[in-house]
Motif scaffolding. Structure first.
Motif, PDB file in Angstrom:
ATOM      1  N   ILE A 135       0.835  -1.062  -0.122  1.00  0.00           N
ATOM      2  CA  ILE A 135      -0.044   0.024  -0.011  1.00  0.00           C
ATOM      3  C   ILE A 135       0.993   1.468   0.030  1.00  0.00           C
ATOM      4  O   ILE A 135       1.787   1.481   0.852  1.00  0.00           O
ATOM      5  CB  ILE A 135      -0.820   0.025   1.205  1.00  0.00           C
ATOM      6  N   ASN A 136       0.896   2.177  -0.990  1.00  0.00           N
ATOM      7  CA  ASN A 136       1.535   3.331  -1.184  1.00  0.00           C
ATOM      8  C   ASN A 136       0.386   4.310  -0.224  1.00  0.00           C
ATOM      9  O   ASN A 136      -0.468   4.824  -1.123  1.00  0.00           O
ATOM     10  CB  ASN A 136       1.756   3.682  -2.671  1.00  0.00           C
ATOM     11  N   ASP A 137       1.120   4.933   0.658  1.00  0.00           N
ATOM     12  CA  ASP A 137       0.362   5.952   1.445  1.00  0.00           C
ATOM     13  C   ASP A 137       0.894   7.209   1.574  1.00  0.00           C
ATOM     14  O   ASP A 137       1.779   7.249   2.511  1.00  0.00           O
ATOM     15  CB  ASP A 137      -0.378   5.431   2.741  1.00  0.00           C
ATOM     16  N   LYS A 138       0.595   8.271   0.756  1.00  0.00           N
ATOM     17  CA  LYS A 138       1.598   9.394   0.893  1.00  0.00           C
ATOM     18  C   LYS A 138       2.868   9.337   0.632  1.00  0.00           C
ATOM     19  O   LYS A 138       3.597   9.125  -0.286  1.00  0.00           O
ATOM     20  CB  LYS A 138       0.885  10.240   1.916  1.00  0.00           C
ATOM     21  N   ASP A 139       3.783   9.521   1.927  1.00  0.00           N
ATOM     22  CA  ASP A 139       4.975   9.481   1.952  1.00  0.00           C
ATOM     23  C   ASP A 139       5.386   8.190   2.524  1.00  0.00           C
ATOM     24  O   ASP A 139       6.923   7.858   3.110  1.00  0.00           O
ATOM     25  CB  ASP A 139       5.570  10.769   2.672  1.00  0.00           C
ATOM     26  N   LYS A 140       4.749   7.178   2.660  1.00  0.00           N
ATOM     27  CA  LYS A 140       5.340   5.855   3.137  1.00  0.00           C
ATOM     28  C   LYS A 140       4.777   4.611   2.510  1.00  0.00           C
ATOM     29  O   LYS A 140       3.642   4.857   1.627  1.00  0.00           O
ATOM     30  CB  LYS A 140       4.921   5.849   4.560  1.00  0.00           C
ATOM     31  N   LEU A 141       5.490   3.560   2.376  1.00  0.00           N
ATOM     32  CA  LEU A 141       4.883   2.282   1.923  1.00  0.00           C
ATOM     33  C   LEU A 141       4.934   1.486   2.988  1.00  0.00           C
ATOM     34  O   LEU A 141       5.550   1.156   3.910  1.00  0.00           O
ATOM     35  CB  LEU A 141       6.396   1.735   0.955  1.00  0.00           C
ATOM     36  N   ILE A 142       3.596   0.787   2.942  1.00  0.00           N
ATOM     37  CA  ILE A 142       3.058  -0.334   4.086  1.00  0.00           C
ATOM     38  C   ILE A 142       3.077  -1.425   3.160  1.00  0.00           C
ATOM     39  O   ILE A 142       2.135  -1.665   2.544  1.00  0.00           O
ATOM     40  CB  ILE A 142       1.624   0.118   4.632  1.00  0.00           C
ATOM     41  N   TYR A 143       3.776  -2.535   3.844  1.00  0.00           N
ATOM     42  CA  TYR A 143       3.542  -3.831   3.650  1.00  0.00           C
ATOM     43  C   TYR A 143       2.565  -4.778   4.477  1.00  0.00           C
ATOM     44  O   TYR A 143       2.954  -4.537   5.707  1.00  0.00           O
ATOM     45  CB  TYR A 143       4.938  -4.855   3.637  1.00  0.00           C
ATOM     46  N   LYS A 144       1.730  -5.342   3.976  1.00  0.00           N
ATOM     47  CA  LYS A 144       0.610  -5.968   4.867  1.00  0.00           C
ATOM     48  C   LYS A 144       0.770  -7.469   4.508  1.00  0.00           C
ATOM     49  O   LYS A 144       0.688  -7.882   3.596  1.00  0.00           O
ATOM     50  CB  LYS A 144      -0.786  -5.570   4.738  1.00  0.00           C
ATOM     51  N   TYR A 145       1.037  -8.447   5.637  1.00  0.00           N
ATOM     52  CA  TYR A 145       1.096  -9.838   5.424  1.00  0.00           C
ATOM     53  C   TYR A 145      -0.195 -10.534   6.033  1.00  0.00           C
ATOM     54  O   TYR A 145      -0.576 -10.288   7.233  1.00  0.00           O
ATOM     55  CB  TYR A 145       2.362 -10.369   5.988  1.00  0.00           C
TER      56      TYR A 145
END
Length: 133
Positions: free
Chosen positions: A106-116
Motif C-alpha cells: 500500500i502506497n500511502d502518501k510518503d510511506k509504503l506499507i507492507y501487509k502480510y
C-alpha cells in the motif's frame, strides 16, 4: 505557413512516439524478467505445471497444481504447503519469518506499507511501514 504547420505536427508526433516508447519499454522488460524467472525455475528444479513464480527476499516461491514450494537461490526446497490447505487470493506470495504469507503493498502518501496475511485463512498477521513518520 504550411512548412511551420508540418514542422509543428512532426514535433508533436515525435513527442507522442517518445512517450509511447517510454511507457512500452519498461512493460516489455518486466515481461522478459518474468519469463526468464519462470524458465530458470522450470529448468533448474523438478517442479512441473508451474502456475506462478515469484522471487522475493532471495527465495523463489513457486506454485503449481498441487503445492506452493519455497526454494532458496540454489533451488533447494525450503518449505511447502498443499494447495488444498490455502486460502485463495490474488496477492503476491512471499516467504518471511520462516512462513509463507500473502503480501499486500500500500502506497500511502510518503510511506509504503507492507501487509502480510496468513496463507491458510487470509487473516491479517503483521505489517511493516517503510518511510514516513
Amino acid at each position: 505557413m504550411k512548412r511551420k504547420i508540418l514542422y509543428l505536427v512532426g514535433i508533436i508526433l515525435f513527442i507522442l512516439i517518445l512517450v509511447f516508447i517510454s511507457i512500452i519499454y519498461p512493460v516489455m522488460r518486466n515481461e522478459d524478467y518474468n519469463k526468464k524467472l519462470f524458465d530458470d525455475v522450470y529448468n533448474n528444479s523438478n517442479i512441473k505445471n508451474i502456475n506462478y513464480v515469484n522471487k522475493s527476499n532471495n527465495y523463489y516461491i513457486v506454485k503449481n497444481d498441487k503445492e506452493i514450494v519455497v526454494m532458496d537461490l540454489n533451488y533447494d526446497k525450503i518449505n511447502s504447503v498443499n494447495i488444498s490447505d490455502i486460502y485463495d487470493s490474488d496477492l503476491d506470495i512471499v516467504y518471511r519469518r520462516g512462513n509463507i504469507y500473502y503480501e499486500e503493498k500500500i502506497n500511502d502518501k510518503d510511506k509504503l506499507i507492507y501487509k502480510y496475511y496468513n496463507i491458510n485463512n487470509g487473516e491479517f498477521v503483521f505489517d511493516i511501514t517503510v518511510g514516513g513518520i
